[in-house]
Design an enzyme around this catalytic site. Structure first.
Site, PDB file in Angstrom:
ATOM      1  N   LYS A   1       0.847  -1.198   0.000  1.00  9.13           N
ATOM      2  CA  LYS A   1       0.000   0.000   0.000  1.00  9.13           C
ATOM      3  C   LYS A   1       0.879   1.244   0.000  1.00  9.13           C
ATOM      4  O   LYS A   1       1.942   1.262   0.648  1.00  9.13           O
ATOM      5  CB  LYS A   1      -0.916  -0.036   1.237  1.00  9.13           C
TER       6      LYS A   1
ATOM      7  N   SER B   1      -9.816   1.620   2.539  1.00  8.65           N
ATOM      8  CA  SER B   1      -8.927   2.393   1.711  1.00  8.65           C
ATOM      9  C   SER B   1      -7.857   1.545   0.988  1.00  8.65           C
ATOM     10  O   SER B   1      -7.241   2.043   0.042  1.00  8.65           O
ATOM     11  CB  SER B   1      -8.232   3.455   2.554  1.00  8.65           C
TER      12      SER B   1
ATOM     13  N   SER C   1     -10.067  -0.825   6.716  1.00 10.58           N
ATOM     14  CA  SER C   1      -9.449  -0.657   5.393  1.00 10.58           C
ATOM     15  C   SER C   1      -8.681  -1.857   4.860  1.00 10.58           C
ATOM     16  O   SER C   1      -8.296  -1.852   3.691  1.00 10.58           O
ATOM     17  CB  SER C   1      -8.531   0.557   5.396  1.00 10.58           C
TER      18      SER C   1
END
Ligand code: GLN
Length: 483
Positions: free
Chosen positions: A79, A154, A178
Site C-alpha cells: 500500500k 482504503s 481498510s
C-alpha cells in the site's frame, strides 16, 4: 512448468522454488504479465518498482543458499502509505507527490530480510480516508470481479492486486476496516491485527490509536504466515505489544482441545443500512459453523452501535494533529504564496483532497478548547465502554462473528457524494479498531447482483493477541488445509 496463479499459496510457491519447478523470475513475470493485461483498467498499482531485477536476484540467491524461509521470492504488493527506503510513498495524496522514503518501515525491513519481492505500490484512498479508493488523487481502482464497482477501501489497490492475480500477497493498513472491507469486496482474506502487534514505524499515520498494518491474501494460512513474519515488539513504536504477551495468551488458547465458543451479537444485524443478502449470508455462516461443531452463543455488545460516531470524532482529532506536519515546507507539494501563511494555506488547500480537508476541519473543531469536553472527551468515554463490552463478552465466548460489511461492493460513484453513506460501510469493522482487538475477514460466499456474483465476508474477532483463534476458526470455516 505452467504456473497456476489462481491456486498458488505461499507454501506452494515455496515448495516449487525449492524443487526448482520455477524460479523467482518466472513467478514474478507471471504476475507482471497479469498486471500488464489487467491493470490498465483495474488500476490497482500506482507504480511497478524499477529495481525488480535486483530484488529477484537477491531472493533467488537466498533460496539457492538453502537457508530461506517461506517468504523468500514471494511477490508482494504494498500500500502506498508503507515506506520502503528509496521508493515513493504518497499515501495517494497530491501533497506527498514524489515523496521518496528515506528509511524502511519496520514491516518492510522484516519482509525484505525474509527475501520477499515488492512488485509495486498500490492505490488507496487519500491518507487511508475512505471506503472505495475513490478519494485517491491518482484515479479510482476498479473491482477486478466487476469493474463497474469499487474494490472497497482504503486498501482497495492492495485487495484488487491480489484478487486479479497481480500479486500473491498485499499489505494494507486498517484504521476502521481498510484491510477487511476491501478484502471482503474482492473475495480475499484480510487481517486487522491486534493494536500494537505490528509496528507502525514507517506507516504514514492516519489515526495513531487505531492504525494497524495487515495482510490481504487468498487464504487464511497465508495471512498467518505474513502476520508471524511482521509482528513483534519494536523500539521504534512505543505502542508495540511486548512479545511475552503473545506467549502468555497462546497458553490460554489451548482450550483443552475444545473448539472455540462463537459469540453472535445478533442485535447488530438490526442496524440500519444492512443488505438483506448480507443478513442471509451471515445466518448461513452461523449454520455452517454449527455443522462444524461450534457452540454458538448469542451475546450483547450494548455500546458497540456507537462505534461509528465515536470513530468519526476520535479519528478526525488524530488526523488533524497527524497531518499538521504537511505544511509544504518539508516534503511533498509546495505552492508559493505572498507570505508564510499564504504558503501554508495554498500548499495545504491545494495539496489535500476534499475528504482529507473535511476531516482536518472536523478534527480541529472537536479538539478546540471550547468543544474538547463535549466531543473528544465524551467519545473517549464511549470508547472505554465499547472496550468494556468486548472484555465482558470474551469472558463467555472465545470469538465473535459479524458480517464484514453491510453491503456487497457498490458501484463506482454511488456513495462518493454522500460521506455519511460511505462511513456506514465501516459499521461492522470499526469496533475492532476502537477496542484494539484483532479481526479477520474471510470469504463467506457470494450474492448475485445484476447477474454478477459479488463476494461477501464473515468477520471473526477475538480478544487482543489471540490471532491464533482467528486463524483456527477461519481455516475451519473455509475448510482450509492448515499444512
Ligand atoms: N473507511 C474508513 C475511513 O474512511 C476506513 C479507514 C481505514 O481503515 N483506513 O475512515
Amino acid at each position: 512448468m505452467k504456473i497456476d496463479l489462481s491456486t498458488l499459496t505461499i507454501k506452494k510457491a515455496h515448495d516449487h522454488f525449492v524443487k526448482k519447478d520455477f524460479s523467482v523470475r518466472e513467478l514474478c513475470d507471471a504476475y507482471l504479465d497479469v498486471i500488464k493485461t489487467r491493470d490498465t483498467s483495474v488500476h490497482a498499482f500506482l507504480e511497478i518498482f524499477s529495481d525488480l531485477d535486483e530484488q529477484i536476484a537477491r531472493a533467488q540467491a537466498l533460496i539457492d543458499s538453502g537457508k530461506s524461509g517461506l517468504l523468500a521470492g514471494i511477490p508482494f504488493a504494498v500500500k502506498d502509505n508503507i515506506l520502503i527506503k528509496g521508493k515513493k510513498a504518497s499515501a495517494s495524496s497530491k501533497i506527498l507527490e514524489n515523496y521518496t522514503a528515506t528509511y524502511d518501515s519496520t514491516v518492510a525491513s522484516k519482509l525484505l530480510e525474509g527475501g520477499v519481492v515488492f512488485l509495486g505500490r498500490t492505490n488507496m484512498d487519500e491518507f487511508a480516508m475512505g471506503s472505495s479508493t475513490e478519494t485517491s488523487a491518482y484515479g479510482v481502482t476498479r473491482n477486478p470481479l466487476d469493474e463497474t464497482r469499487v474494490p472497497g477501501g482504503s486498501s482497495g489497490g492492495s485487495a484488487a492486486s491480489v484478487a486479479m492475480q497481480g500479486a500473491l500477497v498485499a499489505l494494507g493498513s486498517d484504521t476502521a476496516g481498510s484491510v477487511r472491507q476491501p478484502a471482503s469486496f474482492c473475495g480475499c482474506v484480510g487481517l486487522k491485527t491486534t493494536y500494537g502487534s505490528v509496528s507502525r514505524h514507517g506507516l504514514i499515520a492516519m489515526g495513531s490509536s487505531l492504525d494497524q498494518i495487515g495482510p490481504i491474501t487468498k487464504n487464511v494460512s497465508d495471512a498467518e504466515i505474513v502476520f508471524n513474519a511482521i509482528k513483534g515488539q519494536d523500539s521504534f513504536d512505543s505502542t508495540s505489544v511486548p512479545d511475552a504477551k503473545y506467549v502468555q495468551m497462546s497458553a490460554r488458547k489451548v482450550l483443552g482441545g475444545q473448539k472455540p465458543i462463537v459469540g453472535v451479537p445478533r442485535h447488530l444485524l438490526e442496524l440500519e443500512g444492512i443488505d438483506e443478502s448480507v443478513r442471509k449470508n451471515f445466518l448461513d455462516a452461523i449454520d455452517r459453523l454449527k455443522k462444524l461443531g461450534y457452540e454458538i452463543k448469542d451475546i450483547k455488545l450494548p455500546h458497540v452501535e456507537y462505534s461509528l460516531p465515536t470513530y468519526y470524532i476520535l479519528m478526525p482529532g488524530e488526523v488533524s494533529s497527524n497531518l499538521a506536519r504537511f505544511d509544504g515546507m518539508r516534503f511533498g507539494f509546495y505552492e508559493d504564496g505572498k507570505n508564510l501563511l499564504e504558503d501554508y494555506k495554498k500548499s495545504r488547500g491545494l495539496g489535500f483532497g476534499k475528504e482529507v480537508r473535511r476531516r482536518i476541519l472536523v478534527g480541529t473543531y472537536v479538539l478546540s478548547s471550547g468543544y474538547y469536553d463535549a466531543f473528544y472527551n465524551k467519545a473517549q468515554s464511549v470508547r472505554a465502554l465499547i472496550i468494556q463490552d468486548f472484555n465482558e463478552a470474551f469472558k463467555v465466548v472465545d470469538v465473535i462473528i459479524t458480517p464484514t460489511t453491510p453491503t456487497p461492493a457498490f458501484k463506482i460513484g454511488e456513495k462518493i457524494k454522500d460521506p455519511v453513506q460511505m462511513y456506514v460501510a465501516d459499521i461492522f469493522t470499526v469496533p475492532a479498531n476502537i477496542a484494539g482487538i484483532p479481526a479477520l475477514s474471510v470469504p463467506s460466499g457470494t450474492t448475485n447482483v445484476d447477474g454478477v456474483e459479488l463476494p461477501l465476508g464473515l468477520q471473526i474477532m477475538s480478544a487482543m493477541c489471540c490471532e491464533d483463534l482467528l486463524f483456527l476458526v477461519g481455516k475451519d470455516f473455509l475448510n482450509e488445509d492448515s499444512a
